[in-house]
Motif scaffolding. Sequence first.
Motif, PDB file in Angstrom:
ATOM      1  N   CYS A 482       1.550   9.540   4.914  1.00 51.42           N
ATOM      2  CA  CYS A 482       1.257   8.577   5.977  1.00 51.42           C
ATOM      3  C   CYS A 482       1.379   9.290   7.315  1.00 51.42           C
ATOM      4  O   CYS A 482       2.421   9.881   7.615  1.00 51.42           O
ATOM      5  N   ARG A 483       0.325   9.231   8.135  1.00 54.95           N
ATOM      6  CA  ARG A 483       0.328   9.935   9.422  1.00 54.95           C
ATOM      7  C   ARG A 483       1.163   9.237  10.484  1.00 54.95           C
ATOM      8  O   ARG A 483       1.373   9.784  11.565  1.00 54.95           O
ATOM      9  N   ALA A 484       1.669   8.075  10.178  1.00 55.22           N
ATOM     10  CA  ALA A 484       2.490   7.353  11.157  1.00 55.22           C
ATOM     11  C   ALA A 484       3.982   7.557  10.910  1.00 55.22           C
ATOM     12  O   ALA A 484       4.742   7.811  11.836  1.00 55.22           O
ATOM     13  N   CYS A 485       4.427   7.445   9.638  1.00 53.35           N
ATOM     14  CA  CYS A 485       5.858   7.571   9.332  1.00 53.35           C
ATOM     15  C   CYS A 485       6.198   8.852   8.612  1.00 53.35           C
ATOM     16  O   CYS A 485       7.365   9.231   8.547  1.00 53.35           O
ATOM     17  N   GLY A 486       5.211   9.562   8.030  1.00 50.91           N
ATOM     18  CA  GLY A 486       5.460  10.814   7.338  1.00 50.91           C
ATOM     19  C   GLY A 486       5.858  10.677   5.892  1.00 50.91           C
ATOM     20  O   GLY A 486       6.151  11.675   5.228  1.00 50.91           O
ATOM     21  N   PHE A 487       5.893   9.452   5.339  1.00 53.04           N
ATOM     22  CA  PHE A 487       6.286   9.248   3.951  1.00 53.04           C
ATOM     23  C   PHE A 487       5.209   9.799   3.012  1.00 53.04           C
ATOM     24  O   PHE A 487       4.014   9.816   3.339  1.00 53.04           O
ATOM     25  N   VAL A 488       5.654  10.195   1.793  1.00 51.68           N
ATOM     26  CA  VAL A 488       4.727  10.586   0.732  1.00 51.68           C
ATOM     27  C   VAL A 488       4.404   9.343  -0.079  1.00 51.68           C
ATOM     28  O   VAL A 488       5.299   8.712  -0.659  1.00 51.68           O
ATOM     29  N   VAL A 489       3.136   8.989  -0.096  1.00 59.74           N
ATOM     30  CA  VAL A 489       2.714   7.738  -0.731  1.00 59.74           C
ATOM     31  C   VAL A 489       1.501   8.002  -1.607  1.00 59.74           C
ATOM     32  O   VAL A 489       0.846   9.045  -1.508  1.00 59.74           O
ATOM     33  N   CYS A 490       1.214   7.035  -2.453  1.00 55.65           N
ATOM     34  CA  CYS A 490       0.056   7.164  -3.328  1.00 55.65           C
ATOM     35  C   CYS A 490      -1.202   6.693  -2.605  1.00 55.65           C
ATOM     36  O   CYS A 490      -1.143   6.161  -1.489  1.00 55.65           O
ATOM     37  N   ALA A 491      -2.347   6.889  -3.230  1.00 59.21           N
ATOM     38  CA  ALA A 491      -3.614   6.521  -2.596  1.00 59.21           C
ATOM     39  C   ALA A 491      -3.716   5.019  -2.365  1.00 59.21           C
ATOM     40  O   ALA A 491      -4.249   4.568  -1.343  1.00 59.21           O
ATOM     41  N   ARG A 492      -3.209   4.231  -3.315  1.00 58.37           N
ATOM     42  CA  ARG A 492      -3.300   2.772  -3.161  1.00 58.37           C
ATOM     43  C   ARG A 492      -2.456   2.278  -1.989  1.00 58.37           C
ATOM     44  O   ARG A 492      -2.881   1.397  -1.235  1.00 58.37           O
ATOM     45  N   CYS A 493      -1.280   2.877  -1.801  1.00 56.84           N
ATOM     46  CA  CYS A 493      -0.412   2.432  -0.709  1.00 56.84           C
ATOM     47  C   CYS A 493      -0.814   3.013   0.647  1.00 56.84           C
ATOM     48  O   CYS A 493      -0.267   2.602   1.680  1.00 56.84           O
ATOM     49  N   SER A 494      -1.727   3.977   0.668  1.00 59.55           N
ATOM     50  CA  SER A 494      -2.148   4.566   1.945  1.00 59.55           C
ATOM     51  C   SER A 494      -3.635   4.366   2.196  1.00 59.55           C
ATOM     52  O   SER A 494      -4.259   5.155   2.917  1.00 59.55           O
ATOM     53  N   ASP A 495      -4.181   3.333   1.616  1.00 63.19           N
ATOM     54  CA  ASP A 495      -5.611   3.062   1.764  1.00 63.19           C
ATOM     55  C   ASP A 495      -5.871   2.225   3.017  1.00 63.19           C
ATOM     56  O   ASP A 495      -6.567   1.208   2.970  1.00 63.19           O
ATOM     57  N   TYR A 496      -5.300   2.637   4.121  1.00 67.38           N
ATOM     58  CA  TYR A 496      -5.444   1.905   5.388  1.00 67.38           C
ATOM     59  C   TYR A 496      -5.615   2.933   6.507  1.00 67.38           C
ATOM     60  O   TYR A 496      -5.148   4.077   6.397  1.00 67.38           O
ATOM     61  N   ARG A 497      -6.261   2.513   7.580  1.00 67.87           N
ATOM     62  CA  ARG A 497      -6.476   3.408   8.720  1.00 67.87           C
ATOM     63  C   ARG A 497      -6.105   2.648   9.995  1.00 67.87           C
ATOM     64  O   ARG A 497      -6.484   1.493  10.183  1.00 67.87           O
ATOM     65  N   ALA A 498      -5.357   3.339  10.859  1.00 71.82           N
ATOM     66  CA  ALA A 498      -4.929   2.743  12.129  1.00 71.82           C
ATOM     67  C   ALA A 498      -5.019   3.800  13.217  1.00 71.82           C
ATOM     68  O   ALA A 498      -4.879   5.008  12.951  1.00 71.82           O
ATOM     69  N   GLU A 499      -5.256   3.367  14.435  1.00 71.73           N
ATOM     70  CA  GLU A 499      -5.334   4.284  15.577  1.00 71.73           C
ATOM     71  C   GLU A 499      -3.922   4.696  15.990  1.00 71.73           C
ATOM     72  O   GLU A 499      -3.045   3.853  16.178  1.00 71.73           O
TER      73      GLU A 499
END
Length: 653
Positions: A482-499
């Motif tokens: 996750c580019r916001a918090c740095g957590f390692v996540v799977c594709a389903r949990c990171s299937d979002y985009r934010a500015e």
Amino acid sequence: MEPAEEAQAASVCNLVAVFETSRTLGAVPGGHELENVHPSPDHRPQPSSGPWEVPCGGGALGSGPRTVSGRYLSSLKNKLSSGAWRKSHQPDTCREPGMQEPEEKRVVRELLETEQAYVARLHLLDQVFFQELLREAGRSKAFPEDVVRLIFSNISSIYRFHADFFLPELQRRLDDWTATPRIGDVIQKLAPFLKMYSEYVKNFQRATELLAAWTDKSAPFQEVIARIQRSEASGSLTLQHHMLEPVQRIPRYELLLKEYVQKLPALAPDRVDAQKALDTIFSAAQHSNAAIAEMERLQGLWEVYQRLGLEDDIVDPSNNLLREGPVLKISSRRRDPMERYLFLFNNMLLYCVPRVLQVGAHFQVRTRIDVAGMKVRELTDSEYPHAFLVSGRQRTLELQARSREEMISWMQACQAAIDQIEKRNETFKAAVQGPEGDTQEPELQSEELGLRAPQWVRDKMVTMCMRCQEPFNALTRRRHHCRACGFVVCARCSDYRAELKYDGNRPNRVCLACYASLTGSLLSGDKRRGVLEKGASAGPDQSLMSSFLQLTGDKWGRCSPRGWCVIPQDDPLVLYVYAAPQDMRAHTSIPLLGYQVTVGPQGDPRVFQLRQSGQLYSFKAESEGLQRRWVRAIERAASGRTPEGPGEGDLSD
């Protein structure tokens, strides 16, 4: 004066007059005398090898008449007029102790003699080298006149000051020493003008570079300089050597004036003025030193910019280079650290990669991190010793130094830059987090989410998604960050985009929780927390005991994996076993109440076992000391005792 002495003095004075008349009548029109007579302002003193000089034509000693040095005859005339002739020629055995020259006067005489030689050198620079090169530039057009003026800077102003004001004042005071035994007031009055040296000193490096360049480029330029350097007045020294004299002169004044103050009697009338004059000279020296420091700073800055490829968004003459050097970059994906290079300026940190072919630029700038808003802290990681974290708005870096001393030096340099820019901007009143700050804070504060690049959790630190706790595998559930918090996540949990503001408001992959926080959207997906869903990333301030342990015995299988074991502070009677330190769900939890601890079975002092009602768990620590700490912690939990204070019982590794 005795008749014999009067006759001798008259003969010398007549000789001086005849010599000066012959020089006036025999002067070559349009030529330049490289040796003149002092103290008249139109006749500057020049260095001489002695009272007798061989003409420039060279020849045998007996082939022609020898000329007498004008400086020597002028010195004789001054001695006669001041009455010093008789004293200097009396035998030393006849001199009474009371007639010896005072120590302070000897220092003043040395100051005058060195000033005479210095003015001669300035005369050579300004009236000979400078003027001859200007004439040649105007006549042949082989080199620009502006180049000549840049080389010599403000040497003309320096020459006129010393020849017309400073040297005559010193000469008058020494001649009238009996009536006015002081020089402090003279130097105090004229010393502020020495600050004009800062312009010359600041230009000196550029002047020497221009001189070397045009000596190679222009034959007429080189010929004029070589011709003057061969003259007797140049003393077989190069133009560069003569140009160095003004740079070294002010420190010479300071040394002589210090000695003069030391030699003065305690109640001397000149002591107060001399001390004030010394302070003024010191101020001028500081002014000159500041100019030298500024010149060296700009020169060093330009060399750094050349190594970086002279990128437009980096080159800024107002920057200060605070530190540079190699470091290792700890990767979140690769196991081995990578060689990198840092340049720390007063306003930015450049994270660079060395180029393989160092033609032109030696480094490629990968990231620029602004010092404003940057944080630095030490990382506690047994696998990567001497590691530290640099967190900025543009990027967060995990870096490793070669030694602890080097790590502390980097952290102190970064922190000093941060403190300085905060004071200048007056944005924050409190100091930013220092080297002794919290060592386990991978997750950003909610108010900083999207404003600052996060610290990425390393891939090997987790075995399951840090949001949904599903285990990763190489085919169907791969790791993402996750580019916001740095957590390692799977594709389903990171299937979002934010500015994200730190990335110029460009859309980035984020996890569900960060997407909801950044956009305000409420999405379904939360599920009940299981009994094993307790985060493993508990540092020393969040756990009673935590470290890696080897899981041995049949209970864990044949492969004897290594697990991250934690007894948390908020659940002090339970042992949680995780596959990796950053996992959000434990694969095993052991309620410790009532368990018996067996130390050192299987003949290994690092092994201990937990036994209760047919349940048997075997663990192996990395050292005997770590094993003893685990045994104490588990025995305390097995008896139902919990720590009463916040610091009691902290046994974490």
